[in-house]
Design a protein around this motif. Structure first.
Motif, PDB file in Angstrom:
ATOM      1  N   THR A  72       0.856  -1.184   0.000  1.00  0.00           N
ATOM      2  CA  THR A  72       0.000   0.000   0.000  1.00  0.00           C
ATOM      3  C   THR A  72       0.890   1.231   0.000  1.00  0.00           C
ATOM      4  N   ARG A  73       0.314   2.333  -0.488  1.00  0.00           N
ATOM      5  CA  ARG A  73       1.024   3.610  -0.413  1.00  0.00           C
ATOM      6  C   ARG A  73      -0.012   4.728  -0.395  1.00  0.00           C
ATOM      7  N   LYS A  74       0.360   5.828   0.235  1.00  0.00           N
ATOM      8  CA  LYS A  74      -0.522   6.989   0.320  1.00  0.00           C
ATOM      9  C   LYS A  74      -0.346   7.850  -0.921  1.00  0.00           C
ATOM     10  N   VAL A  75      -1.467   8.196  -1.542  1.00  0.00           N
ATOM     11  CA  VAL A  75      -1.471   9.068  -2.711  1.00  0.00           C
ATOM     12  C   VAL A  75      -2.542  10.129  -2.484  1.00  0.00           C
ATOM     13  N   ARG A  76      -2.114  11.364  -2.302  1.00  0.00           N
ATOM     14  CA  ARG A  76      -3.020  12.490  -2.057  1.00  0.00           C
ATOM     15  C   ARG A  76      -4.073  12.154  -0.988  1.00  0.00           C
ATOM     16  N   GLY A  77      -3.635  11.602   0.119  1.00  0.00           N
ATOM     17  CA  GLY A  77      -4.519  11.312   1.241  1.00  0.00           C
ATOM     18  C   GLY A  77      -5.280  10.005   1.135  1.00  0.00           C
ATOM     19  N   ALA A  78      -5.236   9.352   0.000  1.00  0.00           N
ATOM     20  CA  ALA A  78      -5.927   8.067  -0.164  1.00  0.00           C
ATOM     21  C   ALA A  78      -4.898   6.930  -0.128  1.00  0.00           C
ATOM     22  N   THR A  79      -5.357   5.765   0.260  1.00  0.00           N
ATOM     23  CA  THR A  79      -4.474   4.598   0.286  1.00  0.00           C
ATOM     24  C   THR A  79      -4.635   3.824  -1.012  1.00  0.00           C
ATOM     25  N   GLU A  80      -3.529   3.670  -1.719  1.00  0.00           N
ATOM     26  CA  GLU A  80      -3.518   2.910  -2.972  1.00  0.00           C
ATOM     27  C   GLU A  80      -3.040   1.494  -2.649  1.00  0.00           C
ATOM     28  N   ARG A  81      -3.823   0.505  -3.067  1.00  0.00           N
ATOM     29  CA  ARG A  81      -3.488  -0.892  -2.787  1.00  0.00           C
ATOM     30  C   ARG A  81      -2.987  -1.578  -4.054  1.00  0.00           C
ATOM     31  N   TYR A  82      -1.925  -2.354  -3.897  1.00  0.00           N
ATOM     32  CA  TYR A  82      -1.400  -3.164  -4.991  1.00  0.00           C
ATOM     33  C   TYR A  82      -1.791  -4.610  -4.710  1.00  0.00           C
ATOM     34  N   TYR A  83      -2.441  -5.229  -5.700  1.00  0.00           N
ATOM     35  CA  TYR A  83      -2.909  -6.600  -5.575  1.00  0.00           C
ATOM     36  C   TYR A  83      -2.011  -7.534  -6.379  1.00  0.00           C
ATOM     37  N   ALA A  84      -1.904  -8.765  -5.889  1.00  0.00           N
ATOM     38  CA  ALA A  84      -1.144  -9.800  -6.594  1.00  0.00           C
ATOM     39  C   ALA A  84      -1.849 -11.132  -6.368  1.00  0.00           C
ATOM     40  N   MET A  85      -1.474 -12.107  -7.169  1.00  0.00           N
ATOM     41  CA  MET A  85      -2.017 -13.460  -7.010  1.00  0.00           C
ATOM     42  C   MET A  85      -1.594 -14.017  -5.654  1.00  0.00           C
ATOM     43  N   ALA A  86      -2.412 -14.880  -5.083  1.00  0.00           N
ATOM     44  CA  ALA A  86      -2.113 -15.486  -3.793  1.00  0.00           C
ATOM     45  C   ALA A  86      -1.153 -16.673  -3.932  1.00  0.00           C
ATOM     46  N   ALA A  87      -0.964 -17.172  -5.152  1.00  0.00           N
ATOM     47  CA  ALA A  87      -0.057 -18.297  -5.405  1.00  0.00           C
ATOM     48  C   ALA A  87       0.406 -18.231  -6.854  1.00  0.00           C
ATOM     49  N   ARG A  88       1.454 -18.966  -7.169  1.00  0.00           N
ATOM     50  CA  ARG A  88       1.962 -18.981  -8.543  1.00  0.00           C
ATOM     51  C   ARG A  88       0.991 -19.640  -9.509  1.00  0.00           C
ATOM     52  N   ALA A  89       0.274 -20.657  -9.034  1.00  0.00           N
ATOM     53  CA  ALA A  89      -0.660 -21.386  -9.889  1.00  0.00           C
ATOM     54  C   ALA A  89      -1.949 -21.638  -9.115  1.00  0.00           C
ATOM     55  N   ILE A  90      -3.022 -21.762  -9.856  1.00  0.00           N
ATOM     56  CA  ILE A  90      -4.316 -22.085  -9.265  1.00  0.00           C
ATOM     57  C   ILE A  90      -4.741 -23.438  -9.806  1.00  0.00           C
ATOM     58  N   GLU A  91      -5.103 -24.338  -8.909  1.00  0.00           N
ATOM     59  CA  GLU A  91      -5.551 -25.659  -9.329  1.00  0.00           C
ATOM     60  C   GLU A  91      -7.048 -25.771  -9.076  1.00  0.00           C
TER      61      GLU A  91
END
Length: 179
Positions: A72-91
């Motif tokens: 996360t990072r603050k941008v003009r008072g708002a919190t910007e969230r960076y999302y990623a996959m929870a695992a390398r592969a999904i079965e």
């Protein structure tokens, strides 16, 4: 985000998780997050969605445990969230006797949406193999896909590889299903 921290495989086991991955838009969002984290705005731009729609789909994926906030990072008072996959592969679970194969439906939809003037390789081959040859070919295809996944560079354009090795239904069974 280094992928060393990610578990190798996320096993889809609940109905909520299956519903989350069964949606084509969410499938495309997960493809965006496959190699690098992204914000809702970045996801929306890459998938061609409104930010509100992108946010809705990411929240469903996050609730199902398929994606997570990694920074996360603050941008003009708002919190910007960076999302990623929870695992390398999904079965995914085996679709069962009458269930649709979600991966193949998404692959066909992505192939149909791909530019027709771009380079692509599509081939279907009918084979007759012993059980041992069948197993060996499946293992070789998986190893080849894994090898090239390791070589993937997030700065390069996306490419999708889909393969299905299966024993088709017997002629009588296929004819009954068509009725």
């Amino acid at each position: 985000m280094p992928t060393d921290d990610l578990p190798e495989t996320f096993h889809v086991t609940t109905d909520e998780q299956l519903r989350a991955v069964s949606n084509l838009t969410r499938h495309r969002i997960m493809a965006v997050l496959r190699f690098e984290p992204a914000t809702i705005t970045q996801i929306a731009e890459r998938v061609g969605l409104a930010k509100g729609s992108s946010s809705y789909h990411v929240r469903l994926l996050e609730r199902a445990g398929l994606v997570k906030v990694v920074r996360t990072r603050k941008v003009r008072g708002a919190t910007e969230r960076y999302y990623a996959m929870a695992a390398r592969a999904i079965e995914l679970p085996d679709p069962g006797e009458s269930g649709p194969d979600v991966l193949m439906r998404h692959a066909v939809a992505d192939l149909e949406a791909a530019p027709t003037d771009g380079e692509r390789y599509v081939r279907m081959a009918h084979l007759r193999l012993t059980d041992e040859q069948f197993a060996e070919l499946g293992a070789r295809l998986e190893a080849l896909a894994d090898e090239y996944r390791e070589l993937s560079d997030p700065s390069l354009p996306d490419a999708s590889l889909v393969f299905a090795l299966f024993h088709p239904a017997a002629r009588e069974q296929a004819e009954q299903g068509a009725k």
